[in-house]
Design an enzyme around this catalytic site. Structure first.
Site, PDB file in Angstrom:
ATOM      1  N   CYS A 181     -25.372   7.445  10.750  1.00 56.15           N
ATOM      2  CA  CYS A 181     -24.534   5.972  10.663  1.00 56.15           C
ATOM      3  C   CYS A 181     -23.694   5.754  12.121  1.00 56.15           C
ATOM      4  O   CYS A 181     -23.958   6.663  12.836  1.00 56.15           O
ATOM      5  CB  CYS A 181     -23.695   6.307   9.497  1.00 56.15           C
ATOM      6  SG  CYS A 181     -23.397   4.802   8.498  1.00 56.15           S
TER       7      CYS A 181
ATOM      8  N   LEU B 263       1.126   3.558  -2.339  1.00 56.49           N
ATOM      9  CA  LEU B 263       0.559   4.823  -2.633  1.00 56.49           C
ATOM     10  C   LEU B 263      -0.303   5.495  -1.665  1.00 56.49           C
ATOM     11  O   LEU B 263      -0.174   6.703  -1.585  1.00 56.49           O
ATOM     12  CB  LEU B 263      -0.284   4.475  -3.853  1.00 56.49           C
ATOM     13  CG  LEU B 263      -0.994   5.699  -4.852  1.00 56.49           C
ATOM     14  CD1 LEU B 263       0.211   6.465  -5.039  1.00 56.49           C
ATOM     15  CD2 LEU B 263      -1.875   5.136  -5.918  1.00 56.49           C
ATOM     16  N   LYS B 264      -0.972   4.511  -1.051  1.00 60.95           N
ATOM     17  CA  LYS B 264      -1.649   5.040   0.212  1.00 60.95           C
ATOM     18  C   LYS B 264      -0.910   5.924   1.057  1.00 60.95           C
ATOM     19  O   LYS B 264      -1.382   6.922   1.575  1.00 60.95           O
ATOM     20  CB  LYS B 264      -2.716   3.923   0.757  1.00 60.95           C
ATOM     21  CG  LYS B 264      -3.195   4.323   2.209  1.00 60.95           C
ATOM     22  CD  LYS B 264      -3.651   3.123   2.784  1.00 60.95           C
ATOM     23  CE  LYS B 264      -4.369   3.381   4.193  1.00 60.95           C
ATOM     24  NZ  LYS B 264      -5.450   4.047   4.174  1.00 60.95           N
TER      25      LYS B 264
ATOM     26  N   HIS C   9     -20.150  11.779   8.938  1.00 63.71           N
ATOM     27  CA  HIS C   9     -19.062  11.930   8.113  1.00 63.71           C
ATOM     28  C   HIS C   9     -18.430  13.340   8.503  1.00 63.71           C
ATOM     29  O   HIS C   9     -17.213  13.630   8.132  1.00 63.71           O
ATOM     30  CB  HIS C   9     -19.360  11.792   6.726  1.00 63.71           C
ATOM     31  CG  HIS C   9     -19.939  10.355   6.582  1.00 63.71           C
ATOM     32  ND1 HIS C   9     -21.273   9.955   6.489  1.00 63.71           N
ATOM     33  CD2 HIS C   9     -19.523   9.037   6.387  1.00 63.71           C
ATOM     34  CE1 HIS C   9     -21.475   8.810   6.081  1.00 63.71           C
ATOM     35  NE2 HIS C   9     -20.428   8.138   6.124  1.00 63.71           N
TER      36      HIS C   9
ATOM     37  N   ARG D  43       0.872  -1.343  -0.034  1.00 64.73           N
ATOM     38  CA  ARG D  43       0.020   0.134  -0.029  1.00 64.73           C
ATOM     39  C   ARG D  43       0.835   1.120  -0.055  1.00 64.73           C
ATOM     40  O   ARG D  43       0.571   2.147   0.627  1.00 64.73           O
ATOM     41  CB  ARG D  43      -1.028  -0.042   1.139  1.00 64.73           C
ATOM     42  CG  ARG D  43      -1.982  -1.049   1.110  1.00 64.73           C
ATOM     43  CD  ARG D  43      -2.914  -0.962   2.381  1.00 64.73           C
ATOM     44  NE  ARG D  43      -2.349  -1.608   3.381  1.00 64.73           N
ATOM     45  CZ  ARG D  43      -2.447  -1.205   4.748  1.00 64.73           C
ATOM     46  NH1 ARG D  43      -3.934  -0.604   4.833  1.00 64.73           N
ATOM     47  NH2 ARG D  43      -1.821  -1.840   5.589  1.00 64.73           N
TER      48      ARG D  43
ATOM     49  N   CYS E  54     -27.817   2.783   4.343  1.00 70.25           N
ATOM     50  CA  CYS E  54     -27.275   4.235   4.359  1.00 70.25           C
ATOM     51  C   CYS E  54     -26.770   4.255   2.745  1.00 70.25           C
ATOM     52  O   CYS E  54     -25.654   3.999   2.376  1.00 70.25           O
ATOM     53  CB  CYS E  54     -25.856   4.192   5.068  1.00 70.25           C
ATOM     54  SG  CYS E  54     -24.753   3.035   5.046  1.00 70.25           S
TER      55      CYS E  54
END
Length: 758
Positions: free
Chosen positions: A729, A19-20, A697, A17, A646
């Site tokens: 959520c 790039l992350k 969020h 990972r 959701c």
């Protein structure tokens, strides 16, 4: 004629990972843009080299994206929303990240582009925005720069470009409404310019992706393909590329296009290869997607050899992955903890490249030795069919014995609601949360220490119990009516259940990109699914012992577990969903026996699982609803079943939402200002509803007045006696300070409305 092979794309994120990590370091200000660009260059070079070494003849270029390939296409066309534009109109990497993450050039918040699912996958793309009279120009040369990179490294390449009709189809109009298809004539000159630049570089073939051709497109969209490709012909050879489903219903349109080749997904699609071969123009190249880019199973190469051999020398032929390998983990050889038998059933992206090479070699030069090699490679996946790891006779017998009575509650909703009111005696406007509470560093550390053996089971349970105790105490202080245990023991809502069910395995490095820098590691369903012992009962029972208020049991539903896993390919999705439902049905029964009277079964993926073509919806919705009901219907009348969903579109599946027959449904509505309730109002939805009153969020804390106003709006559409009060959520990703304040305001808003009714 020599057969060549190619992939439609390769995973971007890197085996570890990389790039992350580079993206998030750059976003946090801990590294420079040049350092990030270097990571991208290194990953591209490595991935091209790995594919070539695995035997891929033509490696894809243009499949790499800093955030998302649809967003890359938007920048290529100079399509940048005004709120994200640089003052001088230039486009750079920061422009791209602002669109994906939500920032203005000044650094102040500005709405990110909308994000939605890429066809029927678990990958998300950034939705292009269109306005009337919009101008397009070649604004971002990433594709051309990467082609130059690959050519300089000596690779045989095939550039990849998202096609113009699919690009417009995937977007949305912002502001004054108009037909976005009218912009086709404006974006085609940019496509012509890009193809011209590729021709100058000596490129022979360009993969131009038009996956919208697998859909049931309106006639005007289907008609747009002919003039679009008339405009694009002549500079390079175009491989019109489709995937995720069959194309037979649009074949007349496709075969009239002025292109030189067609790629078809023959894994997901049901197209008859021989008929397809007979109907296409004889001079066309036919590329067959025979290696599944969306799953982790080893291919049966002997099977594919038998199917494909009759086509050899009938026309120019390529073999490819069914779709981009973006949806597959990178390298199986990194998986050191899988046992040898299970590991022999799998192939990740690099192994899929090797499969393509092996099959291509056998078809180009068949010999006894090559056929023996194919047979040896295919042997594990054939042996799997009889493996005791796959088949559990008890599960199969139980599945076969399901009756219509098993999927219906004992009494209709009205009778159940009366029994539940008597049992729980909840106030008007009852308050609750969706399930999870903030996952603190301490909680994550506790789970990690236990997983890695630094903490024994007794001390782990003591630690988790303490966090549950804190969560119950917090909720009692806040005055919530129906409590949750907070899910401190759960890393992920699907992985947690998969770890406790037979029939699943987990990888160490099986990461796939979800969007931007977010990666997920889906479980793999390898066999019949059963529940060896209770999963959630211990924690729910403990939480209930701490309070006189009802505590919800929390389960992830069967369709969501299926959709967010790599499924088996030897049985239907319906069979898998119903096996999971039977396992979780036992959990519902055990929760009831432990005194848990409210049980929530989350199904956020119910709508995501819809097939691409509407003609296939009804069959899917029938078994998806039946799976949920099979899971829930064992509950007694006075046990209240909740479900949580959701997403933002209910209109076209309201019949199925109602058919679930959940006593309470909680939904995400705050961002739509309660407009989503219109669907429930129009349908006259009969059961109880908890419309989310604030967006979890966002770190913003909603005021009491804001929540109260939303609830009043909700009560204009749904009778107040059937409304619940809850966030949108789960609160897993939030911090405790804003969580406490938001929930306190939510409870106060509900209390104010109750006082008005006295």
């Amino acid at each position: 004629m020599t057969i060549l092979n190619h992939t439609l794309g390769f995973p971007r994120v890197g085996l570890k990972r990389e790039l992350k990590k580079a993206q998030e370091s750059y976003w946090a200000g801990n590294s420079t843009q040049e350092e990030l660009l270097n990571v991208g260059r290194e990953l591209r070079a490595r991935h091209w080299q790995q594919q070539q070494q695995a035997g891929v003849d033509l490696v894809p270029v243009g499949d790499f994206a800093w955030y998302d390939h649809v967003l890359t296409t938007s920048l290529l066309l100079g399509n940048v929303p005004e709120r994200h534009q640089n003052a001088d109109g230039s486009i750079d990497l920061d422009t791209l990240f602002r669109i994906g993450r939500g920032r203005a050039p000044t650094g102040t918040p500005a709405a990110a582009a909308e994000m939605t699912k890429w066809f029927n996958t678990n990958y998300h793309y950034m939705v292009p925005e269109f306005q009337q009279g919009q101008q397009f120009k070649l604004g971002w040369t990433q594709l051309l720069d990467e082609v130059d990179e690959a050519l300089a490294l000596g690779h045989k390449i095939k550039p990849v470009l998202l096609g113009p009709v699919t690009y417009l189809w995937l977007g949305k109009v912002k502001g004054e409404q108009f037909d976005r298809l009218s912009l086709l004539k404006d974006i085609l000159p940019v496509y012509q310019q890009v193809l011209g630049e590729l021709a100058k570089r000596g490129i022979e073939w360009v993969q131009i992706d038009e996956p919208a051709l697998v859909l049931e497109l309106p006639p005007e969209w289907l008609d747009a393909y002919q003039p679009a490709y008339q405009a694009l012909q002549g500079q390079v050879k175009l491989l019109l590329t489709t995937y995720f489903d069959s194309i037979g219903h649009n074949l007349d349109t496709i075969r009239a296009l002025p292109v030189q080749g067609l790629h078809v997904d023959v894994v997901a699609g049901q197209d008859d290869i021989a008929k397809l071969n007979a109907k296409l123009p004889q001079e066309w190249l036919l590329s067959l997607g025979v290696i599944n880019g969306r799953n982790v199973w080893r291919a049966d190469l002997s099977h594919w050899f038998e199917r494909l051999q009759p086509l050899v020398n009938s026309r120019p032929l390529w073999l490819g992955s069914s779709c981009s390998l973006l949806h597959s983990p990178i390298d199986l050889s990194e998986e050191t903890r899988l046992d040898a038998e299970v590991k022999s059933w799998f192939a990740f992206a690099l192994q899929k490249c090797a499969e393509l090479a092996l099959l291509t070699q056998a078809l180009n030069a068949p010999s006894e030795a090559k056929l023996a090699e194919l047979a040896a490679y295919s042997a594990p996946i054939r042996a799997r069919r009889a493996s005791s790891r796959v088949h559990n006779p008890q599960v199969e017998q139980r599945l076969a014995a399901i009756t219509a009575q098993d999927i219906e509650r004992q009494q209709p909703y009205e009778a159940r609601a009366a029994a539940q009111r008597k049992r729980f005696n909840l106030p008007a406007w009852p308050t609750t949360t969706i399930g999870s509470f903030p996952q603190t560093t301490e909680i994550r550390g506790l789970r990690l220490d236990f997983k890695q053996g630094r903490l024994d089971g007794k001390n782990y349970r003591t630690g988790i119990s303490e966090h549950i105790k804190q969560a119950i105490a917090e909720q009692e202080r806040l005055g919530l009516d129906v409590l949750v245990h907070g899910e401190a023991e759960r890393n992920d809502m699907v992985e947690y259940f998969g770890e406790h069910l037979d029939g699943f395995v987990f990888t160490q490095n099986g990461w796939v990109q979800s969007y931007g820098s977010r990666c997920v590691k889906p479980p793999v369903i390898i066999g019949d699914i059963s529940r060896p012992e209770a999963i959630t009962v211990e924690w729910a029972k403990y939480a209930q012992s701490l309070t006189d208020k009802p505590v919800k049991g929390m389960l992830t539903g069967p369709v969501t577990i299926l959709c967010w896993s790599f499924p088996r390919e030897d049985v239907s999705r319906e069979t898998i969903a119903k096996q999971i439902a039977l396992a979780l049905r036992d959990e519902v029964e055990d929760l009831e026996k432990a005194g848990i009277g409210i049980i929530q079964i989350d199904e956020p993926a119910l709508r995501e699982g819809l097939p691409l073509r509407r003609a296939d919806w009804q069959a899917y919705l029938q078994w998806a609803v039946d799976a949920f009901k099979l899971n829930a219907a064992v509950a007694q009348n006075d046990t209240q079943i909740h479900t949580h969903m959701c997403y933002c579109e209910f209109n076209d599946i309201m019949d199925s939402i109602a058919a679930l027959d959940a006593d309470v449904i909680t939904i995400e509505t705050s961002r739509s200002d309660m407009e989503l309730l219109e669907s429930f109002e129009d349908f006259a939805y009969p059961n109880e509803i908890g419309p989310g009153v604030y967006d979890i969020h966002s770190p913003n804390v909603p005021s009491v007045e804001w929540i109260e106003a939303l609830l009043r709006k909700a009560a204009q559409r749904i009778p107040a006696e059937r409304l619940w009060v809850n966030p949108d959520c789960g609160l897993k990703t939030r911090g405790w300070p804003e969580t406490r304040q938001a929930l306190a305001n939510m409870v106060l808003a509900a209390q104010r409305l109750r006082e008005e009714q006295v």
